[in-house]
Each structure stands twice: as structure tokens, then as C-alpha cells.
Scaffold this motif. Sequence first.
Motif, PDB file in Angstrom:
ATOM      1  N   THR A 565       0.847  -1.188   0.000  1.00 36.61           N
ATOM      2  CA  THR A 565       0.000   0.000   0.000  1.00 36.61           C
ATOM      3  C   THR A 565       0.882   1.238   0.000  1.00 36.61           C
ATOM      4  OG1 THR A 565      -1.837   1.141   1.113  1.00 36.61           O
ATOM      5  CG2 THR A 565      -0.183   0.121   2.534  1.00 36.61           C
ATOM      6  N   HIS A 566       0.409   2.305  -0.643  1.00 35.52           N
ATOM      7  CA  HIS A 566       1.106   3.591  -0.615  1.00 35.52           C
ATOM      8  C   HIS A 566       2.581   3.486  -1.000  1.00 35.52           C
ATOM      9  CE1 HIS A 566      -2.550   4.521   1.615  1.00 35.52           C
ATOM     10  NE2 HIS A 566      -2.305   5.807   1.393  1.00 35.52           N
ATOM     11  N   GLY A 567       2.868   2.631  -1.993  1.00 34.68           N
ATOM     12  CA  GLY A 567       4.215   2.551  -2.537  1.00 34.68           C
ATOM     13  C   GLY A 567       5.200   1.736  -1.728  1.00 34.68           C
ATOM     14  N   TYR A 568       4.744   1.049  -0.682  1.00 34.99           N
ATOM     15  CA  TYR A 568       5.673   0.225   0.103  1.00 34.99           C
ATOM     16  C   TYR A 568       5.094  -1.160   0.308  1.00 34.99           C
ATOM     17  CZ  TYR A 568       8.908  -1.340   3.693  1.00 34.99           C
ATOM     18  OH  TYR A 568       9.847  -2.054   4.403  1.00 34.99           O
ATOM     19  N   SER A 569       5.920  -2.177   0.056  1.00 38.42           N
ATOM     20  CA  SER A 569       5.524  -3.572   0.201  1.00 38.42           C
ATOM     21  C   SER A 569       6.033  -4.095   1.536  1.00 38.42           C
ATOM     22  CB  SER A 569       6.073  -4.406  -0.962  1.00 38.42           C
ATOM     23  OG  SER A 569       5.461  -4.021  -2.174  1.00 38.42           O
ATOM     24  N   GLN A 570       5.140  -4.131   2.519  1.00 34.70           N
ATOM     25  CA  GLN A 570       5.483  -4.498   3.890  1.00 34.70           C
ATOM     26  C   GLN A 570       5.719  -6.005   3.999  1.00 34.70           C
ATOM     27  OE1 GLN A 570       2.496  -2.859   6.573  1.00 34.70           O
ATOM     28  NE2 GLN A 570       2.332  -0.979   5.363  1.00 34.70           N
ATOM     29  N   GLY A 571       6.862  -6.373   4.565  1.00 38.83           N
ATOM     30  CA  GLY A 571       7.181  -7.780   4.783  1.00 38.83           C
ATOM     31  C   GLY A 571       7.778  -8.482   3.582  1.00 38.83           C
ATOM     32  N   GLN A 572       8.076  -7.759   2.521  1.00 39.75           N
ATOM     33  CA  GLN A 572       8.617  -8.382   1.315  1.00 39.75           C
ATOM     34  C   GLN A 572      10.033  -8.899   1.567  1.00 39.75           C
ATOM     35  OE1 GLN A 572       8.507  -7.321  -3.361  1.00 39.75           O
ATOM     36  NE2 GLN A 572       9.326  -5.704  -2.081  1.00 39.75           N
ATOM     37  N   ARG A 573      10.327 -10.081   0.997  1.00 40.35           N
ATOM     38  CA  ARG A 573      11.619 -10.716   1.242  1.00 40.35           C
ATOM     39  C   ARG A 573      11.849 -11.775   0.175  1.00 40.35           C
ATOM     40  NH1 ARG A 573      13.470  -9.897   6.286  1.00 40.35           N
ATOM     41  NH2 ARG A 573      15.264 -11.049   7.068  1.00 40.35           N
ATOM     42  N   LEU A 574      13.073 -11.857  -0.343  1.00 38.84           N
ATOM     43  CA  LEU A 574      13.430 -12.891  -1.307  1.00 38.84           C
ATOM     44  C   LEU A 574      14.735 -13.532  -0.874  1.00 38.84           C
ATOM     45  CD1 LEU A 574      12.488 -13.888  -4.352  1.00 38.84           C
ATOM     46  CD2 LEU A 574      14.681 -12.894  -4.931  1.00 38.84           C
ATOM     47  N   LEU A 575      14.724 -14.857  -0.736  1.00 40.81           N
ATOM     48  CA  LEU A 575      15.905 -15.624  -0.363  1.00 40.81           C
ATOM     49  C   LEU A 575      16.411 -16.390  -1.577  1.00 40.81           C
ATOM     50  CD1 LEU A 575      16.198 -15.197   2.708  1.00 40.81           C
ATOM     51  CD2 LEU A 575      13.789 -15.555   2.169  1.00 40.81           C
ATOM     52  N   ILE A 576      17.724 -16.408  -1.779  1.00 37.70           N
ATOM     53  CA  ILE A 576      18.361 -17.295  -2.748  1.00 37.70           C
ATOM     54  C   ILE A 576      18.927 -18.459  -1.943  1.00 37.70           C
ATOM     55  CG2 ILE A 576      20.123 -17.523  -4.531  1.00 37.70           C
ATOM     56  CD1 ILE A 576      19.915 -14.466  -4.895  1.00 37.70           C
ATOM     57  N   LEU A 577      18.291 -19.616  -2.072  1.00 39.92           N
ATOM     58  CA  LEU A 577      18.592 -20.728  -1.179  1.00 39.92           C
ATOM     59  C   LEU A 577      19.919 -21.392  -1.525  1.00 39.92           C
ATOM     60  CD1 LEU A 577      15.070 -22.395  -0.890  1.00 39.92           C
ATOM     61  CD2 LEU A 577      16.099 -20.624   0.536  1.00 39.92           C
ATOM     62  N   GLN A 578      20.561 -21.954  -0.499  1.00 38.12           N
ATOM     63  CA  GLN A 578      21.799 -22.691  -0.705  1.00 38.12           C
ATOM     64  C   GLN A 578      21.507 -23.934  -1.532  1.00 38.12           C
ATOM     65  OE1 GLN A 578      24.102 -23.480   2.848  1.00 38.12           O
ATOM     66  NE2 GLN A 578      25.060 -25.255   1.917  1.00 38.12           N
ATOM     67  N   LEU A 579      22.214 -24.061  -2.650  1.00 46.01           N
ATOM     68  CA  LEU A 579      21.970 -25.143  -3.600  1.00 46.01           C
ATOM     69  C   LEU A 579      22.936 -26.293  -3.343  1.00 46.01           C
ATOM     70  CD1 LEU A 579      20.306 -25.886  -6.161  1.00 46.01           C
ATOM     71  CD2 LEU A 579      22.153 -24.862  -7.505  1.00 46.01           C
ATOM     72  N   LYS A 580      22.399 -27.522  -3.181  1.00 48.57           N
ATOM     73  CA  LYS A 580      23.241 -28.691  -2.956  1.00 48.57           C
ATOM     74  C   LYS A 580      23.450 -29.499  -4.232  1.00 48.57           C
ATOM     75  CE  LYS A 580      23.456 -30.971   0.817  1.00 48.57           C
ATOM     76  NZ  LYS A 580      23.175 -31.880   1.960  1.00 48.57           N
ATOM     77  N   SER A 581      22.395 -29.662  -5.016  1.00 47.97           N
ATOM     78  CA  SER A 581      22.522 -30.420  -6.264  1.00 47.97           C
ATOM     79  C   SER A 581      21.391 -30.026  -7.190  1.00 47.97           C
ATOM     80  CB  SER A 581      22.491 -31.928  -5.992  1.00 47.97           C
ATOM     81  OG  SER A 581      21.224 -32.307  -5.467  1.00 47.97           O
ATOM     82  N   ALA A 582      21.625 -30.240  -8.492  1.00 45.09           N
ATOM     83  CA  ALA A 582      20.606 -29.896  -9.481  1.00 45.09           C
ATOM     84  C   ALA A 582      20.762 -30.775 -10.705  1.00 45.09           C
ATOM     85  CB  ALA A 582      20.714 -28.421  -9.871  1.00 45.09           C
TER      86      ALA A 582
END
Length: 623
Positions: A565-582
Motif C-alpha cells: 500500500t502507498h508505494g511500500y511492500s510491507q514484509g517483502q523478502r526474497l531468499l536465494i537458497l543454498q543449492l546442494k545439487s541440481a
Amino acid sequence: MTIYIKAFFLLPLLFVSTYARNKHIDLGFENADDSSVGINIDPSPEGLLEFLDGKKKKHKKSKKKTKKPELTFPLFPFPGEQGKEAAPVDPAGGKQCNAKPDFKTESPGGWVIHSPNAGVAAMHIQLMPNNKAVWFDTTNLGPSAIQHNPPFCKPVPEKPGETDCWAHGVQYDVESGQVRTLKLMTDTWCSSGGLSSNGELVSTGGYREGIRSIRIMNPCDNCEFQENANGLAAMRWYATQHMLENGSFILVGGRGAHNYEIIPPGRLQFQAQQFGLNFLVETEDEKENNLYPFVNLLPDGNVFIFANDRSIIIDPYSGKTIRELPVLPGGSRNYPASGMSALLPINLNTPNPEKVEVEVIVCGGNSHDAFKYSEFPPRQFFPALKDCGRIFVNKQGAQWDIEEMTSPRVMGDMLLLPTGDILIINGAKTGTSAWDAAEEPNLVPLLYSPNKPKGQRFKELKPSQIPRMYHSVSAVLPDGKILVAGSNTHALYDFQAKYPTDLRVEKFSPPYLAPDLDKHRPQILENGPNNEMRYGQDFKVNIKLDEVVDETDIRVTMYAPPFTTHGYSQGQRLLILQLKSATNQEVTVVAPPSGRITPPGYYLLFVVHRGVPSRGMWVRIDQ
């Protein structure tokens, strides 16, 4: 001495080159006679000396043209290359982190109208774990464009004998566009909110009878808000809400509220925990400029608060100020000057994820006195700010690093994308927040790539044709599209004004959704109830991808959908997770280590293949 230095470089290279010429390592290339490590070196001492000295030695070219993979040696630079930056080492596994470049597209993104009329102007929005978006307006400023269905009327506060049968909130199906009206008993005007650890929408504050309210709504197809009009310790109008490590919420500020309080999740009644915050007195201008402060939980459990042009770190449980950060020069960044801010993606591929350094970005806004001139006629609309500041908030001695957007912006939204890039969208080029206090809509979204070199981070995308000014919102959806709604710069709904009340709902597709990238797009196979994560534990994701991949192709991100609201995203968060295998069938990551890094609750998890994200899968993390 020179002999010893060259021997230091020669011995490992001699081993690698000899091994490569005597053993074929299948990397998927056709010519098995080529060096699978991707370089042509004469393994003799003379040949290696020439290579180290930077001399070009001619070799016979294979008649068969094949693409060779590149080999980089990250642990030391070769002589003559000291000015070049070595490839980073993956601290999590001790392996070389040589991520392949993102797939390219020329697409600037695209817009579609998803609904011609949602009935209620979107002032606040929250994406729910059932893939419904809940948004609401104020309840005290007259009729909306849709009445309650089934019919429902409530008394109008302070107007005896009058009733209001209009809806002021809706639940919006982000796939079909179907709308269900919601009942609101207290006024949600300029309120705060966020998802609880159980996936409920917890809405706090507002105006008049709603100024101390708590509202809780479960994510179901027929749920309504449950409300307590006297649940908060202080009046919260233009406050910010953010989850702490244990799932409780901190509510910071609000008009006339120079304090914060902590509320438990999922409860309408509880004992008040309120703390004074003199910082909000110190940062208040003649026209405030410190409402809707920017708030973020840090990896040590402390809380970062930015208001106006200053910021501090506090211990939320004692009220103690831990540290004050440098002033961000240039102007005011919070309501009504209304800049934008986000916590940059947190990369957990570090030796100690619990002590990862985190960075905040703040962009746009206006001068300290801009609202003084835009609030009332005859209005003057000062140019919005064009600059951005970045700072490592938990690093001692850090300073703001300043760069510029391609255009000025006030009242914009700043959203973290599944790829780790940032989308800047909506807003205006002049003026401030508040009714009719801005001009020149900024129709051009910006893509900000925080890991690119400074000066190359901003890219303009395809413009919208619809001004999204004051009281507009946006939200990242599970399919990676951006839902855009709202814009009502007037006290009442006005469909004839220069910037009319807008009830249309758009979807914006960022460049990563371009059709030419679909062949690279992973698909998460949600086969079963495997969506529960535990802190620090391995988590497997089954995928389908028609390409051979390894750890250098894949990253997994985890996104907390915010209350915007009002130009601010409260609680927003993005994690780049530790990768073990793919592989192209299964990806294994390590869940975040604690609630300090990732507060408990619901997140969207994306598998990203060289910049091309999958559709997100809802996951829940807890102890």
C-alpha cells in the motif's frame, strides 16, 4: 624467486592439462578428442611458460567445429591478468561458482487487461496462499462500484440513520478475475498488514473506528474478516507492519504515534507490548515525511527502520537503539514524499548464512517541502527524486552508494522478482502522495538488476497506457506475472477527472516470460504434500526440464508475498537458497537456517534456470 613462483603455477596446470589429455570427461559436446576442460595448452614446461607469460601459441585447429566450455581458475590470477576479477568461489560447498549467463531475450515485457472492472479501488493488496488476492479501499468515503453480494448493509459511523450497502473490499481470483465482496466493519483507510505464519491476513490500524483495529481473515473461498476495533495499544494510521523471527508482528509508527508495538499472530485480544521510539519524533518534518516507515528484520534478529532520510537499527524486544546509520542525502523518502524501498535478495550461499550481510535500496521520493506546495490549490508539483541509495545495513561503517534511475518517480512500487531482479512500477514524475497532489504519471516500468555493474543496472520496459497514481498497487503472482490495480487520487470515486478512479486490473509480463524463453522454463512437479520446510534441513524439488543442467544453471528463490500500500511492500523478502545439487529432474536445496533469516510462514518457491523462472510453488517453513 621467479622460478619458485612459476613452479607454483606450473604444477597444478601440468596436472590438469595432462589429466585432460588422457581422460575424456563427457560434458555433452560432440568432439571427444577436444580437451573437456575447454583450453588448449601444450603440457610441456615450455608450453606452459608461454601460456603463463601471455604469449599466443598457434595450435592446429580441429576440422570439426564444436563449441567448447570455458574453464576459469578462480583461486589465483595469471601473470598479466592481475587487473581482472577472479571468478568467485562457492563458499557453501567449496566449489567453483561459475554460474552460466542468463538466457537473453529482446522482449520489453507486455501488458493485458485482466478485468475491466473489479468494483473496488485497490488501495491495499495481499496475495493469499489460495491464489486469491485480497484488496480493499477506505470504507468512509462514499459508494464504490459494487454492492455486497449477498446483500449486506452496516451503519455509517457518525451519521445516525444512514447505512452503507457498498462493498469496500474484494477477494480477487488471480486466474479467472472472479470477484467476491468482503465485509469490513471498521475503516481500513491507510492501514497496514501482512500474512501470518498460518497464512491468515492480519490487517491492522486504519482510520476513525478502525484506527486501533485488528482484522484477521483466513485463506478460504468463503471466509470473512474477524475484527476487534480496540485490539491495538496505539492508534495506527499510516503504520508499517513486519513479521519478527517468532511469527509475531512489529507495528511501527503511524500519524501521531511515535512508538511501536508487538502483537502475537492469529489473536484478536492480547496484552499490549508498546515501546517509545523517539526516532519518529526526530524524523518528522513540518509535513511529516516519516509515515509508512521502511522496516526490515535483520539476520541477528534486530530491526532496521528507515524514516524520512534517516535510519536506525533497534532491538525490538528492549526498545534499545543499536546503531544509527548515515543520512541518505537528497530529500525525503517516506509518506507523503513517498519513495520506494526493498531489502535486496538475501543470498544464502555463504559460509555462515546466519551472519549474511544484507543490503537495502531506497529510491525516489521528493524534497522535504514538496508536500507543502502540492497539498492545496494553487498546487505546485516539484520534480520527484531520481536517485537511489544502497547500503549494507548490518555492516559496521557502511555508507550509502548512490546511483540514478532513468526517470524521476514518486509513489511507485518496488517488487522483488523471482529472478532476484527488482521491478519498479506505477507512480508519478512530479508531486507527492495525497489527493490530487501529483502530476505526470510515470508509465514506464524499470527493471533493476542489482548484481550488474553500476551504470548498467536499470532497463526500461514496455510502458502501460493506464496511469497508476495515488492509491495504486501491484503484486507478484505465482506465474511470475505482476498484477496491477487501483489508482484513485480523489476523496470519492470520480470517473470523469483528469486521472479518474480506475477499477481496471492489468497484468504485466516481465521479459522473463517472453515466449522465446519458454523452451528453457523449468516446471515444478507438485506431486504430493511436499511443501513443508524445516529450518536448516534439505528440501527436494521435483522438476521437469528438457535440458541437461547442473548447479551452474540453477538457482532456487523463495519469496514472501508482501502487503502493499502507498508505494511500500510491507514484509517483502526474497531468499536465494543454498543449492546442494541440481539435475533436470530434481533440485536439492538447504532451507534457511532460522526465523531471523526467514520468518515462519508461507512463501512462493521458484526454480530459476539461467534467468527463466518456473511457476512458483507455495511452501511453508517453520520449526
